[in-house]
Design a protein around this motif. Sequence first.
Motif, mmCIF file in Angstrom:
data_model
loop_
_atom_site.group_PDB
_atom_site.id
_atom_site.type_symbol
_atom_site.label_atom_id
_atom_site.label_comp_id
_atom_site.label_asym_id
_atom_site.label_seq_id
_atom_site.Cartn_x
_atom_site.Cartn_y
_atom_site.Cartn_z
ATOM 1 N N GLU A 1 3.738 2.011 -16.053
ATOM 2 C CA GLU A 1 2.458 1.715 -15.386
ATOM 3 C C GLU A 1 1.752 0.493 -15.961
ATOM 4 O O GLU A 1 0.745 0.056 -15.419
ATOM 5 C CB GLU A 1 1.526 2.928 -15.436
ATOM 6 N N SER B 1 -6.819 2.962 -20.913
ATOM 7 C CA SER B 1 -5.391 3.113 -20.636
ATOM 8 C C SER B 1 -4.510 2.385 -21.646
ATOM 9 O O SER B 1 -3.311 2.690 -21.750
ATOM 10 C CB SER B 1 -5.073 2.614 -19.226
ATOM 11 N N GLY C 1 -0.526 -4.333 -4.793
ATOM 12 C CA GLY C 1 -1.303 -3.378 -4.023
ATOM 13 C C GLY C 1 -2.492 -2.786 -4.744
ATOM 14 O O GLY C 1 -3.167 -1.905 -4.215
ATOM 15 N N LYS C 2 -2.736 -3.279 -5.958
ATOM 16 C CA LYS C 2 -3.858 -2.745 -6.736
ATOM 17 C C LYS C 2 -4.854 -3.848 -7.057
ATOM 18 O O LYS C 2 -4.529 -5.036 -7.018
ATOM 19 C CB LYS C 2 -3.356 -2.108 -8.037
ATOM 20 N N GLU C 3 -6.058 -3.443 -7.402
ATOM 21 C CA GLU C 3 -7.073 -4.419 -7.772
ATOM 22 C C GLU C 3 -6.829 -4.914 -9.189
ATOM 23 O O GLU C 3 -6.206 -4.231 -10.013
ATOM 24 C CB GLU C 3 -8.463 -3.778 -7.671
ATOM 25 N N ARG C 4 -7.364 -6.091 -9.451
ATOM 26 C CA ARG C 4 -7.283 -6.627 -10.800
ATOM 27 C C ARG C 4 -8.120 -5.756 -11.717
ATOM 28 O O ARG C 4 -9.260 -5.411 -11.410
ATOM 29 C CB ARG C 4 -7.791 -8.066 -10.809
ATOM 30 N N GLU C 5 -7.566 -5.407 -12.873
ATOM 31 C CA GLU C 5 -8.275 -4.527 -13.788
ATOM 32 C C GLU C 5 -8.361 -5.130 -15.183
ATOM 33 O O GLU C 5 -7.461 -5.840 -15.630
ATOM 34 C CB GLU C 5 -7.619 -3.148 -13.860
ATOM 35 N N ARG D 1 -5.091 -7.509 -15.600
ATOM 36 C CA ARG D 1 -3.778 -7.357 -14.993
ATOM 37 C C ARG D 1 -3.923 -6.902 -13.555
ATOM 38 O O ARG D 1 -4.912 -6.271 -13.177
ATOM 39 C CB ARG D 1 -2.918 -6.385 -15.785
ATOM 40 N N GLN D 2 -2.908 -7.234 -12.790
ATOM 41 C CA GLN D 2 -2.914 -6.838 -11.387
ATOM 42 C C GLN D 2 -1.502 -6.463 -10.969
ATOM 43 O O GLN D 2 -0.593 -7.279 -11.050
ATOM 44 C CB GLN D 2 -3.463 -7.950 -10.498
ATOM 45 N N ALA D 3 -1.356 -5.225 -10.544
ATOM 46 C CA ALA D 3 -0.083 -4.734 -10.024
ATOM 47 C C ALA D 3 -0.104 -4.857 -8.505
ATOM 48 O O ALA D 3 -1.179 -4.904 -7.895
ATOM 49 C CB ALA D 3 0.123 -3.284 -10.448
ATOM 50 N N ALA E 1 2.718 -5.417 -14.446
ATOM 51 C CA ALA E 1 1.728 -6.143 -13.646
ATOM 52 C C ALA E 1 1.840 -7.625 -13.985
ATOM 53 O O ALA E 1 2.558 -8.009 -14.912
ATOM 54 C CB ALA E 1 0.314 -5.653 -13.948
#
Length: 127
Positions: free
Chosen positions: A89, A63, A42-46, A38-40, A92
Amino acid sequence: QLQLVESGGGLVQAGGSLRLSCAASGRTFSSYDMGWFRQAPGKEREFVAGISTSGSSTRYADSVKGRFTLSRDNAKNTVYLQMNSLKPEDAAVYYCAAQRFAFVYDNYLNYAKYNYWGQGTQVTVSS
């Protein structure tokens, strides 16, 4: 060659559930380990979760552990990500991806090792 198409995203209230699906085309689907990332903004893909070819092994990000369940149906060329107790949270774009031997070589966490990706499906969680 493998083509992946995600579906099932949408808007849900916190505490709610969604089930994402990833349908694959190609006769070799059962030979691929599958992952969800997933990617939100401004965040990196996790990494979210991964499943081995037979479905006998699964791995989850801390998480989502205990809330998400990953499964697959090789007869239907589909993997499913059941997401319960969703939190804001968790919002994403969710992507499914395929990789051979991810579990053998312990590469399921590494998005760069995945060869095929879907277009993503948006998950929005309202508080």
